[in-house]
Design a protein around this motif. Sequence first.
Motif, mmCIF file in Angstrom:
data_model
loop_
_atom_site.group_PDB
_atom_site.id
_atom_site.type_symbol
_atom_site.label_atom_id
_atom_site.label_comp_id
_atom_site.label_asym_id
_atom_site.label_seq_id
_atom_site.Cartn_x
_atom_site.Cartn_y
_atom_site.Cartn_z
ATOM 1 N N HIS A 187 25.224 48.173 41.558
ATOM 2 C CA HIS A 187 26.659 47.597 41.920
ATOM 3 C C HIS A 187 27.276 48.219 43.111
ATOM 4 C CE1 HIS A 187 26.345 45.501 37.781
ATOM 5 N NE2 HIS A 187 25.677 46.644 37.597
ATOM 6 N N THR A 188 28.207 47.558 43.658
ATOM 7 C CA THR A 188 28.940 47.818 44.744
ATOM 8 C C THR A 188 30.580 47.612 44.756
ATOM 9 O OG1 THR A 188 29.149 45.963 46.005
ATOM 10 C CG2 THR A 188 27.123 47.262 46.441
ATOM 11 N N ASP A 189 31.084 48.276 45.472
ATOM 12 C CA ASP A 189 32.590 47.921 45.366
ATOM 13 C C ASP A 189 32.919 46.330 46.054
ATOM 14 O OD1 ASP A 189 32.904 48.605 48.157
ATOM 15 O OD2 ASP A 189 33.508 50.499 47.498
ATOM 16 N N ASN A 190 34.011 46.105 46.412
ATOM 17 C CA ASN A 190 34.379 44.670 47.242
ATOM 18 C C ASN A 190 34.504 45.042 48.669
ATOM 19 O OD1 ASN A 190 36.581 46.010 47.255
ATOM 20 N ND2 ASN A 190 37.962 44.065 46.652
ATOM 21 N N SER A 191 34.103 46.205 49.235
ATOM 22 C CA SER A 191 34.129 46.353 50.738
ATOM 23 C C SER A 191 33.332 45.802 51.181
ATOM 24 C CB SER A 191 33.953 47.811 50.985
ATOM 25 O OG SER A 191 35.104 48.693 50.437
ATOM 26 N N GLY A 192 33.332 45.128 52.299
ATOM 27 C CA GLY A 192 32.184 44.134 53.306
ATOM 28 C C GLY A 192 32.155 42.859 52.666
ATOM 29 N N THR A 193 31.146 42.106 52.945
ATOM 30 C CA THR A 193 30.830 40.794 52.730
ATOM 31 C C THR A 193 30.247 40.797 51.481
ATOM 32 O OG1 THR A 193 29.001 40.554 54.081
ATOM 33 C CG2 THR A 193 31.030 40.177 54.928
ATOM 34 N N HIS A 194 30.146 39.675 50.844
ATOM 35 C CA HIS A 194 29.542 39.243 49.658
ATOM 36 C C HIS A 194 27.818 39.538 49.928
ATOM 37 C CE1 HIS A 194 27.974 37.539 45.892
ATOM 38 N NE2 HIS A 194 27.303 36.731 46.621
ATOM 39 N N GLU A 240 39.721 55.456 43.959
ATOM 40 C CA GLU A 240 39.012 55.844 42.620
ATOM 41 C C GLU A 240 38.392 54.831 41.881
ATOM 42 O OE1 GLU A 240 40.258 58.523 38.871
ATOM 43 O OE2 GLU A 240 41.631 57.937 39.929
ATOM 44 N N ASN A 241 39.004 53.379 41.737
ATOM 45 C CA ASN A 241 38.564 52.544 41.111
ATOM 46 C C ASN A 241 37.036 51.825 41.768
ATOM 47 O OD1 ASN A 241 40.418 52.612 39.221
ATOM 48 N ND2 ASN A 241 41.062 50.636 39.719
ATOM 49 N N LYS A 242 37.113 51.892 42.903
ATOM 50 C CA LYS A 242 35.957 51.606 44.033
ATOM 51 C C LYS A 242 34.985 52.466 43.812
ATOM 52 C CE LYS A 242 38.391 48.989 47.479
ATOM 53 N NZ LYS A 242 38.558 48.923 49.058
ATOM 54 N N GLN A 243 35.147 53.691 43.703
ATOM 55 C CA GLN A 243 33.910 54.881 43.546
ATOM 56 C C GLN A 243 33.565 54.406 42.031
ATOM 57 O OE1 GLN A 243 35.448 58.990 43.559
ATOM 58 N NE2 GLN A 243 33.123 59.620 43.303
ATOM 59 N N LYS A 244 34.205 54.004 40.993
ATOM 60 C CA LYS A 244 33.548 53.822 39.607
ATOM 61 C C LYS A 244 32.824 52.552 39.578
ATOM 62 C CE LYS A 244 37.025 56.574 37.086
ATOM 63 N NZ LYS A 244 37.776 56.713 36.158
ATOM 64 N N ASN A 245 33.281 51.642 40.513
ATOM 65 C CA ASN A 245 32.415 50.347 40.568
ATOM 66 C C ASN A 245 31.068 50.531 41.274
ATOM 67 O OD1 ASN A 245 34.459 49.109 39.116
ATOM 68 N ND2 ASN A 245 35.591 48.530 40.936
ATOM 69 N N ARG A 246 31.002 51.536 42.177
ATOM 70 C CA ARG A 246 29.784 51.832 42.894
ATOM 71 C C ARG A 246 28.833 52.488 41.752
ATOM 72 N NH1 ARG A 246 33.505 52.978 46.973
ATOM 73 N NH2 ARG A 246 33.017 55.124 46.726
#
Length: 256
Positions: A187-194, A240-246
């Motif tokens: 999984h990734t965070d929402n940075s960048g394109t889909h 912090e949330n983005k890190q957990k999503n990755r």
Amino acid sequence: MSQLLSRVAVCYLITLSVSQIAVAKISLKTFSEVTTASINNSEEAPPENIKQNPKLTLIVVDSETKKNITAKVKVLDMLNKKVLLAKELSDTLKLNLAAGGDYRIVSKADSHLFNEVEFNLAKENLGPDIKITLELSPIKVGMKLQLKEVFFETNSAKMLEESLAEIQEVYELLWEHPNLVVQIAAHTDNSGTHDDNMELSGRRAQAIVEVLKDKGVPEKMLAAKGYGEMKPLLPNTTEENKQKNRRVEFIVIDIL
């Protein structure tokens, strides 16, 4: 004349003894003062920069019943790159740790997924008594485990070297349960394109599968899937949330 000399010698000896006694009294007084001062100082609180060695209390339980289970436990000293303890545990483990240490604890049991926890005492204030309950999930279809210690270079499918220890745990689990079919989900965070996120997460999942195949895990036991940003654990509103999503997950998808 000889009697006179004898009396003088006796007087001299008596004088010498009194002198020695006086010195002994002075020495005793000095020793008493020093001892009292030492006792008083020992009652004072230790300086703030001297930390007590914390004590670890660990139990391993089934995630569904919450009851203790017999499990194999490894305690690793990450700073010194060595195994501090490896044993089968059926009750409670108590262990003294070094202040400021960095530790990883891995536990596994028959018919359960492994689980682990890592903590750094130099960065986390966990207090003098650390109590940890590790929950192990029974192996069945749909059960998942987050691989917390698998990391990649930024915007890359190249795994960092520190990921190999946890990949080894996955390998051992699959070797011991050859009837499993599992999905490696990235999984990734929402940075960048889909599209970019889907492509990156897919490559990362496949990279893990390739390492497991190289170790000897049959291809039929493995599947790779990239989910991009589609299944976040938390809203992508903070770093912090983005890190957990990755993250990477291990999911049981079939039992043959």
